[in-house]
Design an enzyme around this catalytic site. Sequence first.
Site, PDB file in Angstrom:
ATOM      1  N   ARG A 267       0.907  -1.231  -0.071  1.00 56.92           N
ATOM      2  CA  ARG A 267      -0.073   0.119   0.037  1.00 56.92           C
ATOM      3  C   ARG A 267       0.806   1.140   0.013  1.00 56.92           C
ATOM      4  NH1 ARG A 267      -3.473  -2.596  -1.714  1.00 56.92           N
ATOM      5  NH2 ARG A 267      -5.697  -2.835  -0.714  1.00 56.92           N
ATOM      6  N   GLU A 296      -3.795   7.680  -4.362  1.00 58.21           N
ATOM      7  CA  GLU A 296      -3.904   7.291  -5.751  1.00 58.21           C
ATOM      8  C   GLU A 296      -5.216   7.633  -6.393  1.00 58.21           C
ATOM      9  OE1 GLU A 296      -4.218   2.842  -5.367  1.00 58.21           O
ATOM     10  OE2 GLU A 296      -2.110   2.889  -4.791  1.00 58.21           O
ATOM     11  N   HIS A 315      -1.196   0.737  -9.572  1.00 63.27           N
ATOM     12  CA  HIS A 315      -1.962  -0.399  -8.680  1.00 63.27           C
ATOM     13  C   HIS A 315      -2.529  -1.503  -9.554  1.00 63.27           C
ATOM     14  CE1 HIS A 315      -3.737  -0.961  -4.582  1.00 63.27           C
ATOM     15  NE2 HIS A 315      -3.671  -2.068  -5.026  1.00 63.27           N
TER      16      HIS A 315
HETATM   17  C1  DGY Z   1      -6.246  -5.655  -2.869  1.00 65.18           C
HETATM   18  O1  DGY Z   1      -6.869  -6.711  -3.299  1.00 65.18           O
HETATM   19  O2  DGY Z   1      -6.304  -5.260  -1.919  1.00 65.18           O
HETATM   20  C2  DGY Z   1      -5.060  -5.443  -4.012  1.00 65.18           C
HETATM   21  O3  DGY Z   1      -4.371  -4.281  -3.669  1.00 65.18           O
HETATM   22  C3  DGY Z   1      -5.989  -5.090  -5.228  1.00 65.18           C
HETATM   23  O4  DGY Z   1      -4.928  -5.056  -6.389  1.00 65.18           O
END
Ligand code: DGY
Length: 354
Positions: A267, A296, A315
């Site tokens: 993250r 983001e 992402h």
């Molecule tokens: C999630 O599912 O948490 C991922 O970051 C998506 O790519």
Amino acid sequence: MQTDGIFQSTDKAMTRVGLFYFWHEPDYTLDMTPPKILITRLIPDLGLNLVKEHFPTLEVFTADLPPTREQLLEKVRGVDGLLCLLTERIDTELMDAIGPQVKVISSMSVGVDHIDLAEATKRGIPIGNTPGVLTDATADQAFALLLAAARRITEAERFLRAGKWITWCPSLFLGADLHGATLGIVGFGRIGQAVAKRAQGFGLRVIYHDPTAQPAFGSQPAELDDLLRESDFVSIHVPLTQKTKHLVDAEFLSKMKSNAVLVNTARGGVVDQTALYVALKSKRIFAAALDVTDPEPLPMDSPLLELENCIIVPHLGSASKWTRDQMSLLAAQNLIAGLNGERLPHCANPDVYR
Ligand code: DGY
């Protein structure tokens, strides 16, 4: 196997609905009032169709962009089941807007940092997530980024497209070797371990920092400071929590080797981007490759975008067709189970059942 998964689940629920109808006939009119369902974006057909088979009446927000906060607060009013994505912030305000009738909130994501889990648990709302199915895709993405940063792929491609390639040159875009180098994995859960598994094939030595994990795939545990001191590549695989927010800060970066590459597919909030900019700009570390940023999307005036030694992609860790299909399927199964008053197959706040 994937198809089996769908049919088993569908069959079970259809039988359940049939039984319910038969045994509870006197309550049929009352109980069969269709639940109000909102899906906040067009998800893959695999999951969407499963929800429709069980509950034909549902509302799907089909715009390309996520609903605005105002639209979301309006649309969630009175829903019994909400299927959301990581783009939606599910906090106290939103739970107030939904109302106390809600039976389930199912997120098509493994990460649940966009959801106030404690508040949901307090209110008795089970939260669904999608663990497991995106492990390999995310580990692949971490490795793709690691290789791209080590071998300066994006920088070299920009150079070529700009018409700057004159001839083969012994010193053109020299990068880092993987074989014999050390990879430090911070957070050794499912995805961290899948990265370690891939690293074996590249001849990397793997160390990890995660006080709760056991060694796997030839890796060795290490204290964080030792890991940073020894690693040529550092890959981040911790969830974003209050504890891990800005874990990668100026001090963390100052402990890394000057040839080191930082990879983040976890993250964005785990990395202090200002500190990272300084470390990259001053060549304190060699490069970074980020699948995730904070916020983001990353604003186009972010100084990180000026740096040749920083790769940033939007992402995409779980962005493979199979993975997104499976994520939609798990999210649908969680939603259906919650609406049927059953325990969610993948519940991010199991305390809600205590
Ligand atoms: C999630 O599912 O948490 C991922 O970051 C998506 O790519």
